[in-house]
Write a protein that holds these residues in place. Sequence first.
Motif, PDB file in Angstrom:
ATOM      1  N   GLY A 454       0.488  -0.435   0.148  1.00  0.00           N
ATOM      2  CA  GLY A 454      -0.362   0.202   0.251  1.00  0.00           C
ATOM      3  C   GLY A 454       0.899   1.247  -0.123  1.00  0.00           C
ATOM      4  O   GLY A 454       0.344   2.121   0.087  1.00  0.00           O
ATOM      5  N   GLN A 455       2.129   1.227  -0.046  1.00  0.00           N
ATOM      6  CA  GLN A 455       2.649   2.380   0.194  1.00  0.00           C
ATOM      7  C   GLN A 455       3.237   3.127  -0.835  1.00  0.00           C
ATOM      8  O   GLN A 455       3.222   4.374  -1.569  1.00  0.00           O
ATOM      9  N   GLU A 597       5.668   3.991   8.965  1.00  0.00           N
ATOM     10  CA  GLU A 597       6.336   4.166   9.709  1.00  0.00           C
ATOM     11  C   GLU A 597       5.420   2.824  10.702  1.00  0.00           C
ATOM     12  O   GLU A 597       6.516   2.051  11.356  1.00  0.00           O
ATOM     13  N   ARG A 598       4.150   2.139  10.065  1.00  0.00           N
ATOM     14  CA  ARG A 598       3.581   1.086  10.758  1.00  0.00           C
ATOM     15  C   ARG A 598       4.692   0.403   9.603  1.00  0.00           C
ATOM     16  O   ARG A 598       4.583  -1.100  10.299  1.00  0.00           O
ATOM     17  N   HIS A 599       4.496   0.340   8.487  1.00  0.00           N
ATOM     18  CA  HIS A 599       5.190  -1.200   7.718  1.00  0.00           C
ATOM     19  C   HIS A 599       7.158  -0.491   8.681  1.00  0.00           C
ATOM     20  O   HIS A 599       7.269  -2.111   8.470  1.00  0.00           O
ATOM     21  N   LEU A 604       9.864  -4.024  11.333  1.00  0.00           N
ATOM     22  CA  LEU A 604      11.492  -4.641  12.408  1.00  0.00           C
ATOM     23  C   LEU A 604      10.822  -5.242  13.042  1.00  0.00           C
ATOM     24  O   LEU A 604      12.424  -7.282  13.776  1.00  0.00           O
ATOM     25  N   ALA A 605       9.715  -6.271  13.752  1.00  0.00           N
ATOM     26  CA  ALA A 605       8.834  -6.819  14.528  1.00  0.00           C
ATOM     27  C   ALA A 605       9.193  -8.563  12.851  1.00  0.00           C
ATOM     28  O   ALA A 605       9.779  -9.440  14.436  1.00  0.00           O
ATOM     29  N   ALA A 606       8.763  -8.451  12.458  1.00  0.00           N
ATOM     30  CA  ALA A 606       9.303 -10.214  10.921  1.00  0.00           C
ATOM     31  C   ALA A 606      10.638  -9.835  11.204  1.00  0.00           C
ATOM     32  O   ALA A 606      10.942 -10.982  10.994  1.00  0.00           O
TER      33      ALA A 606
END
Length: 1005
Positions: A454-455, A597-599, A604-606
């Motif tokens: 979606g970016q 920012e959400r991505h 980072l978590a992935a």
Amino acid sequence: MRLHRLQMTAFGPFGSTQTVDFDELAAAGLFLLHGPTGAGKTSVLDAVCYALYGKVPGARESGHSGAQGSALRSDHADPAVPTKVVLELTVAGRRLEITRQPAWLRPKLRGKGTTTEKAQSLLREHDAAAGAWKSTGSRSHHEIGEELTQLLGMSRDQFCQVVLLPQGDFARFLRADAEARGKLLGKLFATERFGEVEKRLAERRRATETRVKEADADLLARAHRMQQAAGDAMDLPALTPGDPGLAATVLAEAAVARSTAREQLDVARAALDAAEAHRAEAGRKAAEVRELARLQSRFADARARADRLEEGSAVCREAERVMERSRKAEAVAPALDLRRAAEAEHRAATAADRRARALLPAERAGDGAAGLAAAARRAAEELGGLESARRAEHRLHDLTAARDRLDRQERDDEEAIQEAEEWLAGWEETRAALQARAEAAQEAATRAEQLAAGQEPARRRLEAARERDRLVAETRTAHKRAAAARENAAAAHEHWNTLREQRLDGIAAELAAALREGEPCAVCGSPEHPAPAGMSAGHVDRAAEEAARADHRRLQEEADRAERHHAGLRESLAAAVAEAGEDSTEDLARELAELTERHRREHLAASDLHPAREELRRAEQEHARRTADRQEAAVRAAARVGHRERLDQERATLEQELAEARGAAASVAARAAQLERTVTLLDEAAEAARAAEDAAHRLKDADARLADAAYRAGFETPQAAADALLDAAEHRALQQRIDAWQQEYAAVRAVLAEEETAAADRLPPADPAAAETVLAAATRRAREAASAYDAAERRCADLDRLSAEAARAARALAPLRAEHDKVARMAGLAAGTSADNERRMRLESYVLAARLEQVAAAATARLLKMSGGRYTLVHSDDRSGRGRSGLGLHVVDAWTGRERDTATLSGGETFFASLALALGLADVVTDEAGGVRLDTLFIDEGFGSLDDQTLDEVLDVLDSLRERDRSVGIVSHVADLKRRVHAQLEVVKGRQGSQLRQRGVPGRG
């Protein structure tokens, strides 16, 4: 040289391409190049010179220095059209085409601005057999210029003077002084080489003068060295380098000095002979006195030594007695040596026995050698019985170590089992946590992929929104500009219509202005024009109408461009609005930032997915390893129980056996070490005891032998014999003392027995000091005489050598002075400063005078015809004032019979005199350049000062130049020449640049 065709593009005042057909103009023989002032007549000649030499004529070159390409370029030319000159000509039988393109600023092919296009040159030759042009291979400016200069046989200055005849220059030449005429003629005839000859002669004169002065200075320096060598025997007068009589004076004074020096040498030789004889006599007498003093001193010394030897005779006899007792004691020396050796051996053996017994136990200290040996044997037997106990003790040590290893292994297995059980107790919780961590990372990766997709649409919408905002502002501005451009175009169109109507209203006056008497009217066809319409105030001509029309066309094009630009912006704006929507740029930017920012957070978590899976895999491997370790430790613990019992039983049996074998010692090894040390000490003590007993027996035998030997040698006791014995050094010292006394005594008696020495003692005492004083004085006088002789001899040698050098220098100076006199005479003649040069004419002026005489003769042939046989140009060698002669030019008036200066001619007379001079000069320069035929000539201005009759005569002379197909171009704006010269090349001046028109040539109307 014949010119055929000239083509100019964007050159000078010519904005477009203009062509001159010289073949057509040459067909008429005489043609006129005319046009209004500033139209570009001279630029045609500049183009010819530029094509041939890459530069314009010298008088106009200053305007083109540093940026010639930009100065030659037409301001009327299109920016994309290059400046170019193409000239086609025949020279030396070769038909050539020269193309010159100077450096110019052209528009860039991409983008805005300009770039510099390098200058280019091309030389082609026409191949008559093939009927085509071919390149000569020369492309550089320098190569083409060198080739053309060789073909033409003249420099640019010569070409501009003999082909492009500037009448103003020759009018000034007629009125100029000799110096100015010399400069012009020097350029044309290249007489700089004769000026260089003058300079070279002057330089050679200075060089030879310098060499003569240097040689004089060297000769004078040698003379001063001779004066220093001769002292007061040579007196030089005041001389300076360059004096004519310097060499003769120096050589004469040198001869006098040499004669004086030889006389002084003869005097010094006689004084030296007398001093040498006196010194020899004094030396003989001094030697006799020294010999007598030596003999007297020798006899006195011998007598004193004899007295001293008599006093020391008792000492010598005592030494002889001591030597005799020593010889007797030498028979006892072997027994003494044997006794000393036996005593030393006994002392050593006794000391060794004491040391060995001190290490034994107290109960064994008093035993003899046999008892000590028996005790050593018993200890050795006991030591041999401990060998089996030693092996048992080693086995016990191995059993103890094995028992300790079992205990350590048991403790290690217990710790491993406990650690494994503790780790395995929390296995289920650890596995659940790691699985949950991997699943969370997998879910974050899935969300990150969705957000990344979606970016890009969000980013495109944001860019489109920014483009939309920019295009909104530009569209407003473009709309305003398009509206203004439409208004300007409408106003220009209205202005053009107004001017066109005004011109149509006054078109009758415009047509009337073109009417000529006797020529038919363009409207009615009548050759008579009784009442032509006149121009009214504010009349609009064709140029004004065309200018207004051009302004309207230009402004309309600008309005069209503005409309097209505005339409393009509107289309781009519509596309941007369709892409971005109605959302504001700030909202879209904020949405993209939040999405980014959400991505970032999800990505980072992935990123923990792989580490979590790896950690779970390693934990499962660790669980399997710890389970296996716990099982293996339990099996090893069960196997160790029976092994431990067997080791404990064997160790108890061995400990009982070893307790009996080691006794009071700490171990069997310690007991064996004690027995080994005891055996060693007992053996050493027994050996030392036996050695001490043997040494005591040998000492007793030596004492008996020594006492017997001393008695037989005559000594009361062995000690007396030992005291009388001398060592080798003492024996040699006593013998040397005795021998020295005897030798000295014999030598003294021999001296006292000499008859010569005894006779000298009976004479009076000698005085050597007085004799030496006399000899020193004689020697000093001889040395002074020798020094004086050497100085005189060196003076003669130095004067001979310096005189010979001075003679050679004088001989070498003669040709230098002769060469200098010859060069100075030639330099003076060439420079016009010598008295032999009566007219004070320089060499270059002499050559130029000969050329000027040829020019005057060639000019007179045409001047007679122009002036109706009145004037003749003659060359004059007379001096003007205090200046030099050679370049005078006079005119002879046949009407008066008098000769006068050319500066007194009137304006018209000066013109045709200068024209005749120019034509004559062209003929002479052509011959000087190798006879290159000049088939095309140009004459620039000056015809306005002639009356009708003189002008006809001048034109007749010029028309006569057409012989052998020669053409002459007259450059002038005089109106009467248009009627007299039919072939014309007209330069028409206009707003878009000048243009060329050829009229009156064969084949044209």
